[in-house]
Write a protein that holds these residues in place. Structure first.
Motif, PDB file in Angstrom:
ATOM      1  N   ILE A   5       0.866  -1.175   0.000  1.00 35.74           N
ATOM      2  CA  ILE A   5       0.000   0.000   0.000  1.00 35.74           C
ATOM      3  C   ILE A   5       0.901   1.223   0.000  1.00 35.74           C
ATOM      4  CG2 ILE A   5      -1.725   1.315   1.296  1.00 35.74           C
ATOM      5  CD1 ILE A   5      -2.681  -1.432   2.419  1.00 35.74           C
ATOM      6  N   LEU A   6       0.625   2.128  -0.899  1.00 36.13           N
ATOM      7  CA  LEU A   6       1.379   3.366  -1.021  1.00 36.13           C
ATOM      8  C   LEU A   6       0.577   4.492  -0.377  1.00 36.13           C
ATOM      9  CD1 LEU A   6       3.807   4.887  -2.271  1.00 36.13           C
ATOM     10  CD2 LEU A   6       2.469   5.059  -4.382  1.00 36.13           C
ATOM     11  N   VAL A   7       1.179   5.193   0.570  1.00 36.47           N
ATOM     12  CA  VAL A   7       0.529   6.342   1.210  1.00 36.47           C
ATOM     13  C   VAL A   7       1.283   7.595   0.780  1.00 36.47           C
ATOM     14  CG1 VAL A   7      -0.159   7.429   3.383  1.00 36.47           C
ATOM     15  CG2 VAL A   7      -0.165   4.926   3.191  1.00 36.47           C
ATOM     16  N   LEU A   8       0.571   8.484   0.094  1.00 38.92           N
ATOM     17  CA  LEU A   8       1.170   9.699  -0.460  1.00 38.92           C
ATOM     18  C   LEU A   8       0.583  10.931   0.219  1.00 38.92           C
ATOM     19  CD1 LEU A   8       1.022   8.758  -4.250  1.00 38.92           C
ATOM     20  CD2 LEU A   8       2.978   8.572  -2.685  1.00 38.92           C
ATOM     21  N   ASN A   9       1.451  11.871   0.525  1.00 35.26           N
ATOM     22  CA  ASN A   9       1.056  13.101   1.213  1.00 35.26           C
ATOM     23  C   ASN A   9       1.556  14.311   0.440  1.00 35.26           C
ATOM     24  OD1 ASN A   9       0.010  12.152   4.009  1.00 35.26           O
ATOM     25  ND2 ASN A   9       1.806  10.902   3.563  1.00 35.26           N
ATOM     26  N   GLY A  10       0.685  15.273   0.248  1.00 32.04           N
ATOM     27  CA  GLY A  10       1.010  16.460  -0.519  1.00 32.04           C
ATOM     28  C   GLY A  10       1.604  17.589   0.302  1.00 32.04           C
ATOM     29  N   PRO A  11       1.548  18.791  -0.270  1.00 26.89           N
ATOM     30  CA  PRO A  11       2.242  19.958   0.275  1.00 26.89           C
ATOM     31  C   PRO A  11       1.840  20.317   1.701  1.00 26.89           C
ATOM     32  CG  PRO A  11       1.206  20.490  -1.830  1.00 26.89           C
ATOM     33  CD  PRO A  11       0.806  19.104  -1.486  1.00 26.89           C
ATOM     34  N   ASN A  12       2.840  20.706   2.455  1.00 23.19           N
ATOM     35  CA  ASN A  12       2.723  21.232   3.817  1.00 23.19           C
ATOM     36  C   ASN A  12       2.369  20.192   4.871  1.00 23.19           C
ATOM     37  OD1 ASN A  12       3.308  23.986   3.072  1.00 23.19           O
ATOM     38  ND2 ASN A  12       1.269  23.998   2.142  1.00 23.19           N
ATOM     39  N   LEU A  13       2.129  18.960   4.470  1.00 27.01           N
ATOM     40  CA  LEU A  13       1.810  17.932   5.457  1.00 27.01           C
ATOM     41  C   LEU A  13       3.037  17.532   6.270  1.00 27.01           C
ATOM     42  CD1 LEU A  13      -0.787  15.879   3.420  1.00 27.01           C
ATOM     43  CD2 LEU A  13      -1.207  17.420   5.342  1.00 27.01           C
ATOM     44  N   ALA A  77      -3.690  17.222  -0.199  1.00 29.20           N
ATOM     45  CA  ALA A  77      -3.527  18.559   0.377  1.00 29.20           C
ATOM     46  C   ALA A  77      -3.870  19.600  -0.690  1.00 29.20           C
ATOM     47  CB  ALA A  77      -2.133  18.719   0.961  1.00 29.20           C
ATOM     48  N   ALA A  78      -3.042  20.592  -0.903  1.00 30.01           N
ATOM     49  CA  ALA A  78      -3.357  21.667  -1.852  1.00 30.01           C
ATOM     50  C   ALA A  78      -3.435  21.194  -3.300  1.00 30.01           C
ATOM     51  CB  ALA A  78      -2.339  22.792  -1.725  1.00 30.01           C
ATOM     52  N   PHE A  79      -2.886  20.021  -3.606  1.00 24.23           N
ATOM     53  CA  PHE A  79      -3.055  19.480  -4.958  1.00 24.23           C
ATOM     54  C   PHE A  79      -4.523  19.147  -5.226  1.00 24.23           C
ATOM     55  CE2 PHE A  79       1.463  17.586  -4.522  1.00 24.23           C
ATOM     56  CZ  PHE A  79       2.050  18.777  -4.935  1.00 24.23           C
ATOM     57  N   SER A  80      -5.328  19.074  -4.175  1.00 26.72           N
ATOM     58  CA  SER A  80      -6.756  18.763  -4.303  1.00 26.72           C
ATOM     59  C   SER A  80      -7.487  19.760  -5.185  1.00 26.72           C
ATOM     60  CB  SER A  80      -7.433  18.784  -2.925  1.00 26.72           C
ATOM     61  OG  SER A  80      -6.855  17.857  -2.064  1.00 26.72           O
ATOM     62  N   TYR A  81      -6.999  20.980  -5.228  1.00 21.76           N
ATOM     63  CA  TYR A  81      -7.762  22.067  -5.824  1.00 21.76           C
ATOM     64  C   TYR A  81      -7.229  22.543  -7.170  1.00 21.76           C
ATOM     65  CZ  TYR A  81      -8.663  21.660  -0.955  1.00 21.76           C
ATOM     66  OH  TYR A  81      -8.922  21.120   0.275  1.00 21.76           O
ATOM     67  N   SER A 116     -12.608  19.226  -4.199  1.00 17.12           N
ATOM     68  CA  SER A 116     -11.408  18.496  -4.588  1.00 17.12           C
ATOM     69  C   SER A 116     -11.591  17.914  -5.981  1.00 17.12           C
ATOM     70  CB  SER A 116     -11.116  17.369  -3.597  1.00 17.12           C
ATOM     71  OG  SER A 116     -10.089  16.546  -4.098  1.00 17.12           O
ATOM     72  N   ILE A 117     -10.713  18.312  -6.896  1.00 12.46           N
ATOM     73  CA  ILE A 117     -10.768  17.736  -8.243  1.00 12.46           C
ATOM     74  C   ILE A 117     -10.300  16.290  -8.237  1.00 12.46           C
ATOM     75  CG2 ILE A 117     -10.526  19.968  -9.405  1.00 12.46           C
ATOM     76  CD1 ILE A 117      -7.534  19.160  -9.939  1.00 12.46           C
ATOM     77  N   ILE A 118      -9.487  15.919  -7.270  1.00 13.63           N
ATOM     78  CA  ILE A 118      -8.917  14.578  -7.177  1.00 13.63           C
ATOM     79  C   ILE A 118     -10.012  13.528  -6.999  1.00 13.63           C
ATOM     80  CG2 ILE A 118      -7.330  13.108  -5.855  1.00 13.63           C
ATOM     81  CD1 ILE A 118      -6.007  15.424  -7.538  1.00 13.63           C
ATOM     82  N   THR A 119     -11.120  13.921  -6.406  1.00 15.36           N
ATOM     83  CA  THR A 119     -12.235  13.022  -6.149  1.00 15.36           C
ATOM     84  C   THR A 119     -12.703  12.311  -7.417  1.00 15.36           C
ATOM     85  OG1 THR A 119     -12.895  14.369  -4.275  1.00 15.36           O
ATOM     86  CG2 THR A 119     -14.589  12.974  -5.218  1.00 15.36           C
ATOM     87  N   GLN A 120     -12.514  12.932  -8.578  1.00 17.06           N
ATOM     88  CA  GLN A 120     -12.940  12.337  -9.849  1.00 17.06           C
ATOM     89  C   GLN A 120     -12.243  11.017 -10.155  1.00 17.06           C
ATOM     90  OE1 GLN A 120     -12.778  15.207 -13.159  1.00 17.06           O
ATOM     91  NE2 GLN A 120     -12.399  16.756 -11.589  1.00 17.06           N
ATOM     92  N   ALA A 121     -11.065  10.792  -9.575  1.00 15.40           N
ATOM     93  CA  ALA A 121     -10.258   9.628  -9.935  1.00 15.40           C
ATOM     94  C   ALA A 121     -10.115   8.606  -8.813  1.00 15.40           C
ATOM     95  CB  ALA A 121      -8.873  10.089 -10.382  1.00 15.40           C
ATOM     96  N   VAL A 122     -10.784   8.814  -7.691  1.00 16.51           N
ATOM     97  CA  VAL A 122     -10.563   7.918  -6.554  1.00 16.51           C
ATOM     98  C   VAL A 122     -11.736   6.967  -6.347  1.00 16.51           C
ATOM     99  CG1 VAL A 122      -9.041   9.590  -5.423  1.00 16.51           C
ATOM    100  CG2 VAL A 122     -11.464   9.511  -4.796  1.00 16.51           C
ATOM    101  N   THR A 123     -11.463   5.904  -5.614  1.00 14.04           N
ATOM    102  CA  THR A 123     -12.462   4.900  -5.285  1.00 14.04           C
ATOM    103  C   THR A 123     -13.346   5.360  -4.130  1.00 14.04           C
ATOM    104  OG1 THR A 123     -10.818   3.247  -5.915  1.00 14.04           O
ATOM    105  CG2 THR A 123     -12.729   2.463  -4.677  1.00 14.04           C
ATOM    106  N   ALA A 124     -12.730   6.037  -3.152  1.00 13.41           N
ATOM    107  CA  ALA A 124     -13.451   6.456  -1.944  1.00 13.41           C
ATOM    108  C   ALA A 124     -12.765   7.668  -1.334  1.00 13.41           C
ATOM    109  CB  ALA A 124     -13.502   5.316  -0.934  1.00 13.41           C
ATOM    110  N   ILE A 125     -13.490   8.321  -0.428  1.00 15.44           N
ATOM    111  CA  ILE A 125     -12.974   9.515   0.258  1.00 15.44           C
ATOM    112  C   ILE A 125     -13.218   9.361   1.753  1.00 15.44           C
ATOM    113  CG2 ILE A 125     -13.166  12.020   0.483  1.00 15.44           C
ATOM    114  CD1 ILE A 125     -14.664  11.823  -2.302  1.00 15.44           C
TER     115      ILE A 125
END
Length: 144
Positions: A5-13, A77-81, A116-125
Motif C-alpha cells: 500500500i502506497l501512502v502519499l502526502n502532498g504539500p505542507n503535510l 492537500a493543496a493538490f486537491s484544488y 477536490s478535483i482529485i475526487t474524480q479519480a478515486v475509489t473512496a474519500i
C-alpha cells in the motif's frame, strides 16, 4: 490481501503537528506513518509512505505505482484544488485509491476547499476523521 500500500502526502503535510493544530490536530506525519505501518503489518501488507511539496514528484510516484499495488492512500492537500497533473496520473492507476483529508473539507470556511478535483479519480474519500482516516483507509485496502 497481501501486497504493498502506497501512502502519499502532498504539500505542507510535513508540518503536521505545528500547522494549525486546531484544524489538523497535533499528530505529526511521523505519528501517522507509524500508525499506518502498524495497521499494514497487522494485515500482512507492506507500506510505502511518502510526502512531497513538489507536484512533479507526486506525479512520478503515482505513475511508478500505477500497476502492482494493493492500493494507494493519498492526502493530496493543496493538490486537491489545482493539481490536474496529479488527477491525470491517478486516472492511470489500476488499484483502488482512497483520498484522505484530516479535516472535513466540506465544513471549511474557504469555499474553494470544498471542491477536490482529485475526487474524480478515486475509489473512496475519508474526510474529517483526523489521523484515524489514514488508518481506516489502510485497513480497507489491506482487507480487499
Amino acid at each position: 490481501m497481501a501486497g504493498t500500500i502506497l501512502v502519499l502526502n502532498g504539500p505542507n503535510l510535513n508540518l503536521l503537528g505545528e500547522r494549525e493544530p486546531a484544524i489538523y490536530g497535533t499528530a505529526t506525519l511521523a505519528d501517522i506513518e507509524a500508525r499506518c505501518r502498524a495497521e499494514a503489518a497487522a494485515q500482512g501488507c507492506t507500506l510505502e509512505f511518502r510526502q512531497t511539496n513538489a507536484e512533479h514528484e507526486m506525479v512520478a510516484w503515482i505513475q511508478a505505482a500505477r500497476t502492482g499495488h494493493a492500493g494507494i492512500v493519498i492526502n493530496p492537500a493543496a493538490f486537491s484544488y489545482a493539481g490536474y497533473p496529479v488527477l491525470d496520473a491517478l486516472k492511470l492507476v489500476d488499484c483502488p485509491v482512497i483520498e484522505v483529508h484530516l479535516s472535513n473539507i466540506h465544513r471549511r470556511d474557504e469555499a474553494w476547499r470544498k471542491n477536490s478535483i482529485i475526487t474524480q479519480a478515486v475509489t473512496a474519500i475519508v474526510s474529517g476523521l483526523g489521523a484515524d482516516g489514514y488508518v481506516l483507509a489502510v485497513r480497507h485496502l489491506a482487507s480487499r
